[in-house]
Design an enzyme around this catalytic site. Structure first.
Site: not given
Ligand code: AMP
Length: 542
Positions: A330, A440
């Site tokens: 997004e 939690k």
């Molecule tokens: P996507 O749209 O499939 O790429 O997923 C996005 C989600 O991946 C984000 O909202 C995070 O929860 C996780 N995410 C992306 N980059 C990181 C990062 N560097 N550290 C932790 N979580 C991440």
């Protein structure tokens, strides 16, 4: 009074024109589906993009029509991207690792009219073709192949199509706000939803991703996007690379550590980008093969939290600076990148490392805030300690999902990311967890990421994940799912002892489950939902 400056729309076609005009002979190297290599350059990529634009011109598509791609990172895929978006159609990249039912749902939802696919996916296309009544043309991204024609009688072949076309094509000029490409969320964040990027959002995102305090890209680089082109447009790299005119090494379908080490060493890759599971494989392979990865100056890790041990190994063993970045489908995806400031140079190595392990700060063009509730607008303190719902706004952030009539934003215009995070006064972001992955326990929150970071620094564990298991007394308790390194005899007791003095006692996982494989999704991220289904009741059984 208006300013007196030229006003040119920010179009994706201008990126490939720039790369051809000023970086024509810079190499674009690509691994094909069959493992062979193709040596190309920006001149040829641009010329083939125009040839393929001529092909699309004969299909009688209308501006905004969707052209789907199911392909790995390779030169034909790259050329087709520029042809599709440059002509005013929408390049819909699809994750081929999805189940056939998910694929047909997404392709029908998007109303794809043309499907372009790598040779690897002939079987998949044959299987789903009859469920795609709207698709008018199927194009195999390869040379003519009689076997494929037998399997898919109406199929067209990319090489044959472009061979007959002129390389003259004038890219049309149109409103920069028109749609350029479409990606569906990976499902990490729930049911797949389409995010429709515009030419303007894509070009602005490219400017931001090249900056020194983001990915620091330049014409001196030789860049390898390991992150697939179907995962948020390979984080925008095919566009940023054309913007700065750097070299590209497109790794094709083989993303195992040994194949990547071979490409880095052979083509002198300076900077590569991928998710943590990719880098874990690369580090193992480099150690086994005895490579010191001499050309690799930087690597970008994003898509999931970067384990601390990984940053240290890249730095100490390979003199490679690991840049941790955060984003999502997004957000195009750039939301925050971890680069230090001048004032941080005085910090000692330990403090520098602890700062670098967070997800970084937003580049110009996006803003971050944390709030008390998902839909709430009560902003929380930027003190580096208070955790809240992370929200974002900016030039390349979604406003509503594809074909949805409702806004995806809060009442005051921010997008809630579903992540729980802290922010400090300089905007440094630390992701604590996804809101649904937090554990939690007896009313207190435990971050699965923090527990994973500790476990992944244990030398005898290859891959780890922490999930919430239902507990009769505490509601939820953390459990650790771990894959051991080959030959390791480490015990659950030893792993749990490893946590002592590294974290509060009540946060230590209740149990360790050793497994042979940890399920990983199409974009290389651990599938925690699946793990919760498999092991979520394990503490009720004991
Ligand atoms: P996507 O749209 O499939 O790429 O997923 C996005 C989600 O991946 C984000 O909202 C995070 O929860 C996780 N995410 C992306 N980059 C990181 C990062 N560097 N550290 C932790 N979580 C991440």
């Amino acid at each position: 009074m208006k300013g007196n400056m030229m006003c040119q729309p920010l179009l994706i076609s201008s990126l490939i024109e720039h790369a051809e005009r000023y970086h024509a002979d810079t190499a674009v190297i690509s691994k094909n589906s069959d493992g062979t290599m193709t040596q190309s350059n920006w001149r040829e990529v641009a010329a083939n993009a125009r040839r393929f634009a001529n092909v699309l011109d004969h299909f009688q598509l209308t501006q905004g029509d969707r052209v789907a791609t199911l392909a790995w990172n390779n030169h034909r895929h790259l050329e087709s991207w520029y042809a599709i978006s440059g002509s005013g159609y929408v390049c819909h990249t699809i994750n081929p690792r999805l189940f056939p039912e998910q694929l047909t749902f997404i392709m029908n939802n998007a109303h794809d009219k043309v499907v372009i696919f790598d040779k690897t996916f002939v079987g998949l296309i044959s299987e789903i073709k009859s469920a795609l009544p709207r698709v008018e043309h199927f194009i195999c991204l390869d040379a003519y192949d009689a076997e494929i024609e037998k399997a898919l009688p109406d199929v067209l072949f990319y090489d044959l199509l472009i061979e007959k076309q002129s390389d003259q094509f004038i890219w049309p000029e149109f409103d920069e706000n028109l749609a350029s490409s479409l990606c569906y969320t990976s499902g990490t964040t729930g049911h797949p939803k389409g995010v429709l990027y515009s030419h303007r959002s894509t070009v602005l995102h490219s400017y931001a991703s090249c900056l020194p305090d983001t990915f620091n890209l330049s014409a001196k680089d030789n860049l390898m996007p390991v992150v697939p082109m179907f995962h948020v447009n390979a984080w925008g790299i095919p566009y940023s690379a054309a913007m700065v005119g750097c070299g590209l090494v497109l790794p094709g379908p083989m993303l195992d550590g040994a194949s990547l080490v071979e490409l880095i060493d052979r083509y002198k890759v300076t900077n590569a980008l991928g998710v943590p599971t990719i880098w874990q494989g690369l580090l193992n392979a480099a150690a086994n093969l005895g490579s010191t990865l001499p050309s690799l100056i930087r690597n970008v890790v994003g898509g999931a939290a970067c384990p601390p041990a990984m940053v240290l190994t890249f730095k100490e063993r390979y003199q490679c600076e690991t840049i941790h970045a955060w984003g999502m489908t997004e957000t195009s995806p750039l939301g925050a990148v971890n680069q230090l400031k001048a004032k941080h140079t005085v910090l000692d190595d330990t403090d520098k490392l602890s700062l670098r392990l967070a997800q970084g700060r937003p580049p110009f063009g996006v803003q971050l805030r944390i709030c008390d509730q998902e839909k709430g607008i009560n902003e929380l303190a930027r003190d580096g300690l208070t955790a809240g719902h992370l929200q974002i706004k900016g030039h390349w952030i979604v406003s509503h999902y594809f074909a949805a009539d409702q806004s995806a934003l809060t009442q005051d215009g921010w997008f809630d990311t579903g992540d729980i995070a802290t922010l400090d006064q300089d905007g440094y972001l630390k992701i604590c967890d996804r809101s649904k992955d937090l554990i939690k326990s007896g009313g207190e929150w435990i971050s699965s990421v923090e527990l994973e970071n500790i476990a992944s620094s244990h030398p005898e564990l290859e891959m780890v994940a922490v999930i919430a298991a239902i507990h009769p007394r505490w509601d939820e308790r953390p459990i650790l799912i771990a894959k051991k390194q080959a030959q390791s005899q480490v015990t659950a007791h030893e792993i749990l002892t490893y946590y002592v003095n590294k974290i509060a006692k009540w946060q230590i996982p209740d149990q360790v489950v050793f497994v042979d494989t940890i399920p990983v999704g199409g974009t290389g991220k651990i599938l925690k939902k699946e793990l919760r289904e498999m092991y979520g009741s394990i503490l009720l059984e004991s």
